[in-house]
Design an enzyme around this catalytic site. Structure first.
Site: not given
Length: 311
Positions: A113, A158, A181-182
């Site tokens: 993202l 993403g 890995n957000e």
């Protein structure tokens, strides 16, 4: 039986047209001469801003969808909308039955993202962005195309989401990473993304990997089931083609209805809670504490870029 009828009613007429209009599976396999370059060009879709589409010259039923957004295929709203429209056009074109999702930039599949869509933005902007994410994922995960991800480079966050949404994942060998890995960025992986990883890797691996924001090497990803296959970089698309051909040997209607029965419940679960999740994520991301973490991450990226430019 209700699920079968629900999916079958929606897909039946479309798939009948697709089956009748589709070319014989992999015409060149049956001995037909390859298309001339001028003929190949007529099969290409109109070039988009971020997405390129080519008809595979080995198997005409396959579209090769290449992400081409400089520098790292970051997923801004416009990128996701364009890819969504592209996949819908392919789905509605009865001459396409499968697709390979890859990058036009070997070495980077997608960095995930676009963080700038969530940094110092209004809650309204973030809400629109999250609705775009939802619509994008619903279309990708729910498509009746046989989708294989040819992961020809890094695929964090993403990028991993897109790969997990495909039917099969092949990653290139090399010094690349993939994973969700957000949490390292201070962002919460949504419930449907957590479930995708759990389905692929098992509950315990997903529990640890999601909380720690673990990024895996291709070999580690293969070991835990995050990807299905690892291949040399220059053969990833060829291996993806072989897999799509394998999936297309199954009658379309049977394959698509089965896929719908397997994936439908999770799709419906998001659709039922979409507005609630949009509001929650917009509020969470807009918090000062979350914005501070995002700012630190963006600063670290700028430092890395300066270091690279100075070399």
């Amino acid at each position: 039986m209700d699920a079968l009828h629900a999916v079958g009613k929606k897909a039946g007429a479309h798939l009948l047209l697709r089956s009748l209009g589709a070319s014989t599976l992999c015409r060149s396999k049956a001995g037909a001469a390859p298309l001339l370059l001028s003929q190949q060009r007529r099969h290409y879709a109109d070039p988009g801003k971020y997405i390129q589409v080519e008809r595979d010259i080995v198997c005409e039923d396959i579209a090769i969808v290449k992400m081409n957004k400089k520098p790292v295929n970051s997923m801004c709203g416009d990128f996701m909308r364009e890819l969504s429209v592209t996949l819908e056009k392919l789905r509605n074109n009865e001459t396409y039955r499968g697709a390979i999702l890859t990058s036009a930039k070997p070495g980077i599949f997608s960095a995930g993202l676009d963080i700038n869509e969530m940094y110092q933005r209004s809650t309204d902007h973030i809400s629109v962005f999250w609705r775009t994410i939802h619509e994008f994922w619903l279309g990708l995960y729910g498509t009746d195309l046989a989708m294989v991800a040819a992961i020809n480079g890094h695929a964090p966050a993403g990028g991993c989401l897109m790969a997990l949404s495909c039917d099969y994942r092949i990653m290139s060998q090399g010094d690349y990473i993939i994973g969700l890995n957000e949490t390292q960025l201070g962002i919460l992986p949504p419930f449907w993304l957590q479930e995708l990883m759990a389905r692929a890797c098992g509950d315990r691996e997903a529990e640890m990997g999601l909380q720690l924001g673990t990024l895996y090497t291709p070999e580690e990803a293969l070991k835990i089931g995050l990807v299905d296959e690892v291949a040399p970089l220059d053969s990833v698309v060829d291996r993806a083609r072989e897999q799509v051909i394998k999936w297309l040997k199954i009658p379309d209607y049977a394959r698509v209805v089965t896929k719908g029965m397997q994936r439908g419940p999770l799709l419906k679960k998001l659709q039922a809670s979409q507005e609630e999740e949009v509001a929650f994520n917009a509020e969470f991301i807009h918090r000062e504490s979350t914005q501070d973490v995002i700012e630190k991450y963006l600063m670290s990226l700028k430092k890395k870029k300066k270091k690279v430019d100075g070399q």
